[in-house]
Design a protein around this motif. Structure first.
Motif, PDB file in Angstrom:
ATOM      1  N   VAL A  41       0.851  -1.194   0.000  1.00 38.16           N
ATOM      2  CA  VAL A  41       0.000   0.000   0.000  1.00 38.16           C
ATOM      3  C   VAL A  41       0.885   1.242   0.000  1.00 38.16           C
ATOM      4  O   VAL A  41       1.926   1.279   0.667  1.00 38.16           O
ATOM      5  N   HIS A  42       0.453   2.238  -0.757  1.00 33.95           N
ATOM      6  CA  HIS A  42       1.139   3.532  -0.796  1.00 33.95           C
ATOM      7  C   HIS A  42       0.284   4.556  -0.043  1.00 33.95           C
ATOM      8  O   HIS A  42      -0.928   4.632  -0.246  1.00 33.95           O
ATOM      9  N   ARG A  43       0.931   5.324   0.819  1.00 31.22           N
ATOM     10  CA  ARG A  43       0.267   6.386   1.581  1.00 31.22           C
ATOM     11  C   ARG A  43       0.723   7.712   1.008  1.00 31.22           C
ATOM     12  O   ARG A  43       1.896   8.056   1.069  1.00 31.22           O
ATOM     13  N   GLU A  44      -0.214   8.461   0.440  1.00 36.26           N
ATOM     14  CA  GLU A  44       0.091   9.758  -0.161  1.00 36.26           C
ATOM     15  C   GLU A  44      -0.458  10.864   0.726  1.00 36.26           C
ATOM     16  O   GLU A  44      -1.658  10.916   0.994  1.00 36.26           O
ATOM     17  N   VAL A  45       0.428  11.741   1.202  1.00 37.35           N
ATOM     18  CA  VAL A  45       0.035  12.874   2.040  1.00 37.35           C
ATOM     19  C   VAL A  45       0.075  14.115   1.165  1.00 37.35           C
ATOM     20  O   VAL A  45       1.108  14.449   0.584  1.00 37.35           O
TER      21      VAL A  45
ATOM     22  N   TYR B   4      -4.798   6.406   0.426  1.00 33.45           N
ATOM     23  CA  TYR B   4      -4.145   5.099   0.366  1.00 33.45           C
ATOM     24  C   TYR B   4      -4.482   4.457  -0.970  1.00 33.45           C
ATOM     25  O   TYR B   4      -5.633   4.489  -1.412  1.00 33.45           O
ATOM     26  N   SER B   5      -3.471   3.872  -1.594  1.00 35.99           N
ATOM     27  CA  SER B   5      -3.668   3.183  -2.868  1.00 35.99           C
ATOM     28  C   SER B   5      -2.747   1.965  -2.908  1.00 35.99           C
ATOM     29  O   SER B   5      -1.861   1.812  -2.066  1.00 35.99           O
ATOM     30  N   LEU B   6      -2.971   1.119  -3.900  1.00 32.14           N
ATOM     31  CA  LEU B   6      -2.126  -0.056  -4.069  1.00 32.14           C
ATOM     32  C   LEU B   6      -0.873   0.303  -4.855  1.00 32.14           C
ATOM     33  O   LEU B   6      -0.924   1.093  -5.799  1.00 32.14           O
ATOM     34  N   THR B   7       0.228  -0.272  -4.471  1.00 32.85           N
ATOM     35  CA  THR B   7       1.455  -0.177  -5.241  1.00 32.85           C
ATOM     36  C   THR B   7       1.391  -1.241  -6.343  1.00 32.85           C
ATOM     37  O   THR B   7       0.488  -2.102  -6.326  1.00 32.85           O
TER      38      THR B   7
END
Length: 117
Positions: free
Chosen positions: A68-72, A82-85
């Motif tokens: 999971v990728h956390r984008e701030v 939150y999105s999938l890598t």
């Protein structure tokens, strides 16, 4: 990216994969994120029954594992998505046959109204 929790302790690939997706909620989090990126509150509504504490913990673990990728976003108020890598997308693709098996064998008749695995 991709922290291993039990170095050297894996017996096979399935053992390693289960270490990443183990837990009651992780597969449902992955399933929800397969649709699109979600903010925390939206994601919590997509996974009914999960507590805020557990969702936070699972998201951190999935982020550490490179799933999971956390984008701030630098906004006021702050926004986090939150999105999938690519690794997470590949994991969901690997889980799809398991979801199909469950729909066919455990929960027959659900194929028509089941969401993609």
């Amino acid at each position: 990216m991709g922290a291993v929790r039990r170095p050297g302790a894996y017996v096979c690939g399935i053992d390693a994969a289960m270490d990443v997706i183990g837990g009651r909620w992780k597969v449902l989090i992955l399933w929800a994120l397969d649709e699109r990126p979600f903010r925390f509150g939206e994601l919590r509504r997509q996974v009914p029954g999960v507590t805020e504490k557990v969702l936070t913990s699972h998201l951190r673990e999935l982020e550490q594992d490179g799933i999971v990728h956390r984008e701030v976003y630098d906004e006021v108020p702050p926004r986090v998505e939150y999105s999938l890598t690519p690794r997470g997308v590949a994991l969901n693709e690997a889980l799809a046959p398991l979801g199909a098996w469950g729909r066919e064998n455990v929960f027959p008749g659900a194929e028509a109204d089941a969401a993609p695995s």
